[in-house]
Motif scaffolding. Structure first.
Motif, PDB file in Angstrom:
ATOM      1  N   GLN A 272      81.795 156.707 -15.028  1.00  0.00           N
ATOM      2  CA  GLN A 272      81.852 157.514 -13.805  1.00  0.00           C
ATOM      3  C   GLN A 272      81.042 158.802 -13.947  1.00  0.00           C
ATOM      4  O   GLN A 272      80.381 159.243 -13.018  1.00  0.00           O
ATOM      5  CB  GLN A 272      83.304 157.840 -13.457  1.00  0.00           C
ATOM      6  CG  GLN A 272      83.442 158.386 -12.050  1.00  0.00           C
ATOM      7  CD  GLN A 272      84.815 158.950 -11.777  1.00  0.00           C
ATOM      8  OE1 GLN A 272      85.700 158.922 -12.619  1.00  0.00           O
ATOM      9  NE2 GLN A 272      84.995 159.485 -10.577  1.00  0.00           N
ATOM     10  N   PHE A 273      81.099 159.397 -15.138  1.00  0.00           N
ATOM     11  CA  PHE A 273      80.428 160.676 -15.327  1.00  0.00           C
ATOM     12  C   PHE A 273      79.203 160.548 -16.237  1.00  0.00           C
ATOM     13  O   PHE A 273      78.813 161.501 -16.895  1.00  0.00           O
ATOM     14  CB  PHE A 273      81.392 161.715 -15.874  1.00  0.00           C
ATOM     15  CG  PHE A 273      82.338 162.216 -14.845  1.00  0.00           C
ATOM     16  CD1 PHE A 273      81.916 163.130 -13.884  1.00  0.00           C
ATOM     17  CD2 PHE A 273      83.636 161.754 -14.791  1.00  0.00           C
ATOM     18  CE1 PHE A 273      82.774 163.571 -12.909  1.00  0.00           C
ATOM     19  CE2 PHE A 273      84.506 162.197 -13.814  1.00  0.00           C
ATOM     20  CZ  PHE A 273      84.073 163.110 -12.867  1.00  0.00           C
ATOM     21  N   ILE A 275      76.119 160.508 -15.575  1.00  0.00           N
ATOM     22  CA  ILE A 275      74.997 161.408 -15.293  1.00  0.00           C
ATOM     23  C   ILE A 275      75.232 162.810 -15.841  1.00  0.00           C
ATOM     24  O   ILE A 275      74.313 163.605 -15.901  1.00  0.00           O
ATOM     25  CB  ILE A 275      74.671 161.498 -13.783  1.00  0.00           C
ATOM     26  CG1 ILE A 275      75.929 161.732 -12.970  1.00  0.00           C
ATOM     27  CG2 ILE A 275      73.925 160.285 -13.307  1.00  0.00           C
ATOM     28  CD1 ILE A 275      75.624 162.036 -11.509  1.00  0.00           C
ATOM     29  N   VAL A 276      76.474 163.108 -16.246  1.00  0.00           N
ATOM     30  CA  VAL A 276      76.764 164.453 -16.749  1.00  0.00           C
ATOM     31  C   VAL A 276      76.224 164.637 -18.174  1.00  0.00           C
ATOM     32  O   VAL A 276      75.781 165.718 -18.530  1.00  0.00           O
ATOM     33  CB  VAL A 276      78.287 164.705 -16.700  1.00  0.00           C
ATOM     34  CG1 VAL A 276      78.646 166.011 -17.358  1.00  0.00           C
ATOM     35  CG2 VAL A 276      78.764 164.682 -15.264  1.00  0.00           C
ATOM     36  N   TYR A 279      72.782 166.294 -18.991  1.00  0.00           N
ATOM     37  CA  TYR A 279      72.780 167.718 -18.677  1.00  0.00           C
ATOM     38  C   TYR A 279      73.489 168.511 -19.763  1.00  0.00           C
ATOM     39  O   TYR A 279      73.048 169.593 -20.152  1.00  0.00           O
ATOM     40  CB  TYR A 279      73.436 167.981 -17.315  1.00  0.00           C
ATOM     41  CG  TYR A 279      72.687 167.373 -16.163  1.00  0.00           C
ATOM     42  CD1 TYR A 279      71.375 167.725 -15.912  1.00  0.00           C
ATOM     43  CD2 TYR A 279      73.293 166.448 -15.333  1.00  0.00           C
ATOM     44  CE1 TYR A 279      70.674 167.157 -14.861  1.00  0.00           C
ATOM     45  CE2 TYR A 279      72.603 165.871 -14.281  1.00  0.00           C
ATOM     46  CZ  TYR A 279      71.294 166.233 -14.046  1.00  0.00           C
ATOM     47  OH  TYR A 279      70.613 165.679 -13.018  1.00  0.00           O
TER      48      TYR A 279
ATOM     49  N   TRP B 127      76.742 169.981  -9.920  1.00  0.00           N
ATOM     50  CA  TRP B 127      76.444 169.019  -8.871  1.00  0.00           C
ATOM     51  C   TRP B 127      76.940 167.633  -9.250  1.00  0.00           C
ATOM     52  O   TRP B 127      77.586 166.939  -8.450  1.00  0.00           O
ATOM     53  CB  TRP B 127      74.938 168.979  -8.610  1.00  0.00           C
ATOM     54  CG  TRP B 127      74.507 167.813  -7.800  1.00  0.00           C
ATOM     55  CD1 TRP B 127      74.635 167.673  -6.441  1.00  0.00           C
ATOM     56  CD2 TRP B 127      73.917 166.598  -8.276  1.00  0.00           C
ATOM     57  NE1 TRP B 127      74.150 166.444  -6.049  1.00  0.00           N
ATOM     58  CE2 TRP B 127      73.703 165.760  -7.162  1.00  0.00           C
ATOM     59  CE3 TRP B 127      73.553 166.141  -9.542  1.00  0.00           C
ATOM     60  CZ2 TRP B 127      73.142 164.500  -7.268  1.00  0.00           C
ATOM     61  CZ3 TRP B 127      72.991 164.876  -9.649  1.00  0.00           C
ATOM     62  CH2 TRP B 127      72.795 164.066  -8.516  1.00  0.00           C
ATOM     63  N   ALA B 128      76.654 167.235 -10.500  1.00  0.00           N
ATOM     64  CA  ALA B 128      77.029 165.896 -10.936  1.00  0.00           C
ATOM     65  C   ALA B 128      78.539 165.710 -10.874  1.00  0.00           C
ATOM     66  O   ALA B 128      79.030 164.653 -10.479  1.00  0.00           O
ATOM     67  CB  ALA B 128      76.513 165.644 -12.349  1.00  0.00           C
ATOM     68  N   ILE B 129      79.276 166.774 -11.231  1.00  0.00           N
ATOM     69  CA  ILE B 129      80.738 166.669 -11.197  1.00  0.00           C
ATOM     70  C   ILE B 129      81.217 166.516  -9.758  1.00  0.00           C
ATOM     71  O   ILE B 129      82.024 165.643  -9.429  1.00  0.00           O
ATOM     72  CB  ILE B 129      81.377 167.894 -11.876  1.00  0.00           C
ATOM     73  CG1 ILE B 129      81.085 167.853 -13.377  1.00  0.00           C
ATOM     74  CG2 ILE B 129      82.870 167.919 -11.634  1.00  0.00           C
ATOM     75  CD1 ILE B 129      81.406 169.136 -14.095  1.00  0.00           C
ATOM     76  N   PHE B 131      79.580 165.379  -7.353  1.00  0.00           N
ATOM     77  CA  PHE B 131      79.030 164.135  -6.813  1.00  0.00           C
ATOM     78  C   PHE B 131      79.850 162.936  -7.267  1.00  0.00           C
ATOM     79  O   PHE B 131      79.942 161.929  -6.577  1.00  0.00           O
ATOM     80  CB  PHE B 131      77.589 164.028  -7.305  1.00  0.00           C
ATOM     81  CG  PHE B 131      76.799 162.912  -6.696  1.00  0.00           C
ATOM     82  CD1 PHE B 131      76.432 162.959  -5.359  1.00  0.00           C
ATOM     83  CD2 PHE B 131      76.415 161.824  -7.465  1.00  0.00           C
ATOM     84  CE1 PHE B 131      75.688 161.933  -4.803  1.00  0.00           C
ATOM     85  CE2 PHE B 131      75.671 160.799  -6.903  1.00  0.00           C
ATOM     86  CZ  PHE B 131      75.315 160.850  -5.571  1.00  0.00           C
ATOM     87  N   ARG B 132      80.437 163.033  -8.444  1.00  0.00           N
ATOM     88  CA  ARG B 132      81.077 161.871  -9.046  1.00  0.00           C
ATOM     89  C   ARG B 132      82.603 161.878  -9.001  1.00  0.00           C
ATOM     90  O   ARG B 132      83.233 160.846  -9.136  1.00  0.00           O
ATOM     91  CB  ARG B 132      80.636 161.763 -10.512  1.00  0.00           C
ATOM     92  CG  ARG B 132      79.244 161.248 -10.670  1.00  0.00           C
ATOM     93  CD  ARG B 132      79.168 159.831 -10.195  1.00  0.00           C
ATOM     94  NE  ARG B 132      77.818 159.302 -10.336  1.00  0.00           N
ATOM     95  CZ  ARG B 132      77.545 158.009 -10.409  1.00  0.00           C
ATOM     96  NH1 ARG B 132      78.501 157.139 -10.324  1.00  0.00           N
ATOM     97  NH2 ARG B 132      76.308 157.606 -10.526  1.00  0.00           N
TER      98      ARG B 132
END
Lengths: 298, 320
Positions: A272-273, A275-276, A279, B127-129, B131-132
């Motif tokens: 789920q995360f 993409i985090v 970063y 943003w990612a947080i 967004f998800r």
């Protein structure tokens, strides 16, 4: 949250390869950005748009040529050239008049270029999803670590280092490449010994954009080509170039590996995360080495 | 002290503009009132960014993150908690400022492009947080129909609320801009090494500027929720941050009032060109290029230079 899948060796291994092949695409795109950044000292915001144009051009060219094997290979060669042509026109007609100006104006110009190119792509190709078939040779998958691994990704693993070696040979063994590197370090001096700096800049810009187009053409069989793919890649390329060291080609490689692998393992550990994770990696790198992993050219 | 800062000659026209803006909703159609309110919110946001970009010389590339944090904070407080409604309105800017402090503390260790890049990556993290994290923030759909306290729930009252808060914020910003702190900040922009040499703590000043700017960005975020009644992750996306950045440059980033003009131009363009063609960003791009070539000081900078005032004053931001 689906934490804790089966962390078998084969899962880790195949995910490692997936990350590596993703890193190769990232490397090709961000090496182009790094080259432009090194010589012109401006982050090219339109880089992602050129990547997108590369993917769309590859789609059109391979369709035009019947979509067969020959069409794909020709598209792979011609699409980056189309992108290079677009960037050459933009550079010679507008961008080259701005080199003496305030630095942020250059950044602003590339942003304007991104807006314009994004809409032009929408006009020419529309908002549909497009897909390209890889040639038969690269379809299907092979078994590595007891799990299927797409052949096309293997192809990417080969082509990435080839591009890297080509770039290295070009910038270290050819005269043009050496001039470009010299211009990155001290542009006044290069001008003073009688080299037309404006054309060196044009060359660097077009070469960088060519690599963006090549990245776009290479990625096109693995994803669905659509508008909006420029936004994702551009931020990734920016961050890769930053953590690698501005303008350093090997830095782009190191950054791409960090980015691609954290992304791939992130998918394994916490989908789920996912993409985090890249970063977070960037934050860690920049707090540990504020000027990037490798030496920047300026 | 106040007489030095606000002389009658420049305050007069502003009061007139303010009164006109107070009357406008009674004559204008609803749609235009709404657009004006959006312009106020965006103008406040662009002004807050310009505090660090134009006056502080920092590459604040991801200002939208703090705007989004303010908006999400108030939206979450209003929908997920049963605290008194106004606590959300206060918490929004404060959380945004705390985020600014946290991110700023990392960023001020670096300079220029590296600063901007680290900020983009930290902001993208937020943003990612958003967004998800579907269960909390609604993911890429965002949250819609956020209940507002009755006093500002109608469109006109939201308009007045936005206008008044914006006016107060702009006055406070102007005071900060003219204060010794503001002067120091501009000195740091122009020559950080010399400031360091005369004993100014450059990083601390920059950090304070970031915290103040992000606080105002948080206020703008709260106002956005008041006007739109919804939040979505695009507020935190880096493309939007660049758009705010462009607003500052467009209006004139060395002037005080420039960003307001830049925001007004951008919002009007998007709204009115967007009615006629879906390719409004193409037109925006062309306008930007024309600006780069012909009005590098920004629209407001150009007006100041052209009409009466000296360009030196324009650079010092002596307008308004």
């Amino acid at each position: 949250m689906e934490i804790g899948q089966a962390f078998t060796v084969s899962a880790l291994g195949s995910q490692f390869l997936v990350g590596l092949s993703r890193a190769m695409i990232l490397f090709i795109v961000s090496a182009g950005m790094s080259f432009v950044l090194g010589v012109l000292r401006v982050p090219n915001v339109a880089h992602g748009s050129l990547y997108m144009i590369g993917a769309f051009a590859a789609f059109s060219i391979s369709n035009l040529l019947g979509g067969g094997t020959a069409g794909f290979w020709l598209a792979l060669i011609l699409a980056p050239l189309v992108v290079a042509l677009v960037s050459l026109i933009a550079e010679r007609s507008l961008f080259c008049h701005l080199y003496e100006r305030e630095h942020l104006m250059l950044l602003l110009f590339t942003f304007a270029l991104m807006l314009i190119l994004g809409d032009l792509v929408k006009m020419v190709w529309g908002a549909d999803y497009r897909s390209i078939m890889a040639p038969e040779l690269l379809q299907g998958s092979v078994n590595i670590f007891d799990s299927p691994f797409p052949r096309y990704n293997l192809f990417l693993l080969i082509i990435g280092p080839l591009v890297g070696i080509g770039l290295w040979l070009f910038s270290n063994k050819t005269k043009v490449g050496k001039i470009a590197r010299a211009a990155a370090v001290d542009r006044e001096m290069v001008g003073a010994i009688g080299i037309n700096v404006s054309w060196v800049f044009a060359f660097a810009f077009v070469l960088g954009c060519f690599l963006a187009g090549l990245g776009g053409a290479l990625v096109s069989p693995t994803i669905s080509v659509t508008i909006g793919m420029d936004h994702d890649i551009i931020i990734e390329a920016f961050l890769i170039v930053t953590i690698g060291g501005l303008g350093n080609m090997w830095g782009a490689l190191v950054g791409s590996l960090i980015f691609g692998l954290t992304q791939a393992f992130g998918i394994l550990f916490w989908p789920q995360f996912a993409i985090v994770f890249p970063y977070i990696a960037v934050v860690i790198v920049l707090t540990w080495k504020p000027r990037g992993m490798l030496k920047s050219v300026w | 002290m106040f007489r030095d800062i606000f002389n009658l000659k420049s305050v007069g026209p502003l009061v007139v503009i303010f009164i006109i803006l107070l009357i406008l909703p009674t004559i204008l159609p609803r749609f235009y009132t709404y657009i004006l309110a959006v312009i106020f919110v965006t103008a406040l946001l662009a002004m807050s960014l310009n505090m660090v970009v134009g006056h502080g010389g920092l590459f604040q590339f991801h200002h939208g993150a703090f705007y989004g944090v303010g908006a999400y904070t108030v939206a979450l407080m209003l929908t997920k908690t049963s605290l008194p409604v106004w606590t959300g309105f206060i918490a929004g800017p404060i959380i945004a400022a705390l985020t600014g402090l946290l991110i700023g503390a990392f960023c001020v260790r670096l300079t220029r492009l590296y600063f901007g890049m680290l900020q983009i990556s930290l902001g993208s993290l937020i943003w990612a947080i958003a967004f998800r994290w579907y269960s909390l923030t609604g993911g890429d759909d965002g949250m819609h129909g956020i209940p507002m306290p009755p006093i500002i729930s109608s469109q006109n009252s939201a308009y007045y609320f936005t206008l008044i808060i914006m006016a107060i914020c702009l006055i406070i910003m102007y005071l900060i801009f003219k204060s010794p702190f503001g002067a120091t900040l501009q000195a740091i922009r122009d020559n950080p090494e010399r400031c360091e040499a005369i004993g100014i703590n450059v990083r601390r000043h920059q950090l304070i500027a970031i915290v103040i700017a992000t606080f105002f960005a948080g206020i703008a975020g709260v106002l956005f929720v008041v006007v739109e009644g919804s939040v979505f992750p695009d507020l935190l996306f880096w493309v939007f941050s660049l758009e705010i950045f462009i607003m500052c440059l467009l209006g004139g980033w060395f002037t005080f009032a420039g960003p307001v003009l830049g925001a007004a131009i951008m919002i009007s363009l998007r709204t009115f060109v967007g009615i006629y063609t879906e390719y409004w960003t193409l037109i925006l791009g062309i306008i930007l290029i024309l600006l780069i070539f012909f009005l590098p000081e920004g629209v407001w900078g150009y007006i100041l230079e052209k009409f009466g005032r000296q360009s030196k004053e324009a650079i010092e931001g002596g307008s308004k």
